[in-house]
Design a protein around this motif. Structure first.
Motif, PDB file in Angstrom:
ATOM      1  N   PRO A 396      12.723  -4.817  -6.792  1.00 20.82           N
ATOM      2  CA  PRO A 396      12.335  -4.942  -8.200  1.00 20.82           C
ATOM      3  C   PRO A 396      11.459  -3.802  -8.701  1.00 20.82           C
ATOM      4  O   PRO A 396      11.571  -3.398  -9.864  1.00 20.82           O
ATOM      5  N   ALA A 399      13.515  -1.058 -10.080  1.00 25.72           N
ATOM      6  CA  ALA A 399      14.574  -1.473 -11.009  1.00 25.72           C
ATOM      7  C   ALA A 399      14.088  -1.485 -12.449  1.00 25.72           C
ATOM      8  O   ALA A 399      12.893  -1.406 -12.739  1.00 25.72           O
ATOM      9  N   LEU A 404      17.112  -7.175 -14.515  1.00 30.43           N
ATOM     10  CA  LEU A 404      16.941  -8.092 -13.391  1.00 30.43           C
ATOM     11  C   LEU A 404      17.574  -9.448 -13.659  1.00 30.43           C
ATOM     12  O   LEU A 404      17.735 -10.253 -12.737  1.00 30.43           O
ATOM     13  N   ASP A 468      20.273   3.486 -16.457  1.00 27.35           N
ATOM     14  CA  ASP A 468      20.344   2.532 -15.345  1.00 27.35           C
ATOM     15  C   ASP A 468      21.438   1.518 -15.630  1.00 27.35           C
ATOM     16  O   ASP A 468      21.737   1.205 -16.789  1.00 27.35           O
ATOM     17  N   VAL A 470      23.383  -2.122 -13.472  1.00 30.31           N
ATOM     18  CA  VAL A 470      23.432  -2.957 -12.276  1.00 30.31           C
ATOM     19  C   VAL A 470      24.538  -2.441 -11.367  1.00 30.31           C
ATOM     20  O   VAL A 470      25.665  -2.215 -11.808  1.00 30.31           O
ATOM     21  N   THR A 484      18.488  -0.406 -10.589  1.00 29.88           N
ATOM     22  CA  THR A 484      18.762  -1.832 -10.424  1.00 29.88           C
ATOM     23  C   THR A 484      19.960  -1.970  -9.502  1.00 29.88           C
ATOM     24  O   THR A 484      21.109  -2.128  -9.941  1.00 29.88           O
ATOM     25  N   CYS A 512      17.473 -12.203 -10.683  1.00 37.62           N
ATOM     26  CA  CYS A 512      16.509 -11.928  -9.623  1.00 37.62           C
ATOM     27  C   CYS A 512      15.496 -13.064  -9.490  1.00 37.62           C
ATOM     28  O   CYS A 512      15.143 -13.452  -8.377  1.00 37.62           O
TER      29      CYS A 512
END
Length: 580
Positions: A396, A399, A404, A468, A470, A484, A512
């Motif tokens: 985390p 990220a 999250l 960013d 996922v 992430t 998360c």
């Protein structure tokens, strides 16, 4: 622990007035060793991962000399021996592929030779766990000395972090923000001294883990490689290991369940690498401590990340040492009641708390107060769900908070080659909300579980300002990396885990806070897809021979530490005597 003299293990070789003793001593004497060195002195092995192909460890010849001075001063006799050095920066396909091989080299070198105790010289990412794994399997007195981090990188008048700046600048090149010439100009300034990466990457993380485990002297983790105090610590470690040999202070007395829980808490506080989850599990498995991913949730989550270091934060390892290093972090944790087991024994014979209770903190910007953390809830986020039945991890502190909790359509790459081939395609069907998925990069699939999980983003999205996304894979990522990124999905695709059958357009949910990683495929559809996948499998001819075949056949999954199944457990140091 006792201060009473013990019968030294080396006496089995050198302590008899017969043919065997004659031969063992005689051959050693061709190095100019006098009789009195064999008369009841502890024989101290210096297990050295020096290699010019492992830049992190290239200064270890000098480090070993300082260890020897300490051994001699304390009345021991040092003998240096080389072991396989698996350097992160040069070794293909990945240094993780040979971590277990290096541990086997260490284990058999210790067991088969007349050694009463060992000093483990490690530094580069996989050398630290490999040496601890091998030594733990023998359960001899051992102390670890790492090589220390390199000095801060410098570029255009500012500090840059080794490894981290590569990921940052390469993305900026793809986004058209800087030229290739600007990118290349940073190369010479990134690594400007001996030592490991100066960020909180895997090397620095594992050095911190070793110190938190109690298998080093205090301050080992952060002293820069070229600082004279690194050589003082090596000297003192050489002195201490002689005492440990005489006291029979074995690794099993240090590497306890309590020590591993301390390390997990420390990892959260420093913002350590996700790789620590794999390496600590493997070390624990060798010494007989039951450690699981759930321990990372139970102990690590909820701990503030207070060390403000790249890639999660701003500073580098030089500042961390000058601020007080790991002892200052452990003191902060202890004073807040967050050190699980302050009474855990360490290599210098004192408790962990005795070592750190008066540790100063010289810089509250680098090592922050608990009420002003870098990340309020640090540690590793352990994820489970139908996409990762045996678990996956996310860091985390590295990220983007807004990602999250995210739901997006999968953009699937079958392997790393597929990713490299298609990621820059302007026609790639991808948006900022997509979830990038990469398969077949796990322990068996790569093989070796390479650090390719932090997939670079599609250039067309970088050009739009996306920084960013996922990303999900069964790979690892460098401790110097960020984003992430969901890693270590278990079981991996190559082993028939659900990741193997994710398709383009499947909806993937990451949460998360809830520890959830889910793909929207109902159970019946999942069973059908997995059956179809299994039927299509054929043997990869590249896996048919040599060490690669041994690796693929015997490596455990990420949640089990990626050790070989036949290496788990402590076998001790006893070896049948040899009669010439």
């Amino acid at each position: 622990m006792t201060d009473q003299p013990r019968k030294l293990r080396s006496a089995q070789w050198f302590g008899t007035a017969d043919k065997n003793g004659f031969m063992y001593r005689s051959w050693m004497k061709n190095q100019g060793i006098p009789d009195h060195e064999f008369e009841g002195k502890p024989i101290i092995g210096i297990c050295n991962t020096f290699s010019e192909l492992t830049p992190c460890n290239a200064h270890f010849r000098k480090l070993a000399e300082h260890v020897k001075r300490g051994v001699y001063e304390a009345g021991g006799f040092p003998v240096e021996f080389p072991v396989f050095s698996n350097g992160e920066s040069n070794l293909r396909p990945t240094a993780m592929f040979t971590r277990n091989l290096a541990s086997m080299d260490v284990e058999e070198s210790i067991r088969g030779n007349p050694l009463d105790a060992v000093v483990l010289l490690a530094g580069c990412d996989k050398t630290t766990p490999a040496l601890l794994m091998g030594a733990a399997s023998c359960d001899v007195p051992a102390i670890l000395v790492t090589g220390g981090p390199m000095l801060n990188g410098k570029h255009h008048g500012r500090d840059i972090g080794s490894g981290t700046v590569v990921w940052q600048l390469s993305e900026q090149v793809k986004a058209g923000k800087i030229s290739i010439h600007e990118f290349m100009s940073a190369e010479a300034g990134m690594s400007r001294s001996a030592g490991t990466c100066n960020t909180m990457g895997t090397a620095s993380t594992m050095a911190c883990m070793a110190e938190a485990l109690g298998v080093t002297l205090p301050h080992n983790a952060a002293i820069p490689a070229v600082d004279a105090r690194r050589y003082v610590l090596a000297h003192l470690s050489g002195m201490r290991i002689v005492e440990m040999a005489l006291q029979d202070l074995r690794l099993s007395k240090l590497l306890t369940r309590e020590a591993f829980e301390n390390a997990i808490r420390a990892n959260a506080a420093i913002g350590g690498s996700t790789n620590a989850a794999i390496h600590l599990k493997a070390i624990a498995g060798r010494i007989g401590v039951d450690l699981s991913l759930d321990d990372w949730t139970r102990i690590g989550r909820g701990t503030p990340t207070v060390v403000d270091l790249q890639p999660s934060g701003r500073f580098l390892m030089e500042e961390f040492y000058y601020a007080g290093g790991l002892p200052a972090v452990l003191r902060r944790l202890g004073e807040a009641g967050l050190l699980p087991h302050p009474d855990a024994l360490t290599a210098n014979g004192k408790s962990l708390w005795d070592n750190v209770k008066e540790a100063p903190n010289y810089n509250d910007e680098v090592i922050r107060p608990l009420d002003k953390p870098l990340v309020a809830d640090g540690g590793l986020c352990v994820l489970r769900g139908n996409l990762a039945p045996n678990g996956a991890v996310l860091k985390p502190s590295a990220a983007t908070p807004a990602l999250l909790k995210h739901r997006g359509r999968a953009v699937v790459f079958e392997n790393f080659d597929d990713y490299k081939k298609r990621i820059a395609d302007p026609d790639l069907d991808v948006t900022a909300d997509s979830v990038l998925v990469m398969k077949n990069c796990g322990p068996k699939g790569y093989p070796g579980m390479a650090e390719v999980g932090n997939m670079g983003l599609p250039p067309k999205l970088l050009a739009q300002g996306v920084t960013d996304m996922v990303r999900v894979s069964d790979a690892r990522m460098s401790g110097t990396a960020y984003g992430t990124v969901v890693l270590h999905v278990a079981p991996e695709a190559r082993a028939g885990g659900p990741l193997a059958v994710v398709r383009n357009g499947d909806w993937i949910e990451l949460d998360c806070d809830a520890g959830r990683l889910h793909v929207d495929i109902d159970e019946k559809e999942m069973v059908a897809r997995l059956a179809e996948w299994k039927e299509a499998q054929t043997l990869n001819p590249k896996d048919a021979s040599g060490y690669r075949n041994l690796y693929v056949e015997h490596v455990l999954q990420a949640d089990e530490g990626c050790d070989f199944d036949f290496l788990v457990g402590c076998r001790g140091a006893e070896v049948p005597s040899h009669s010439h």
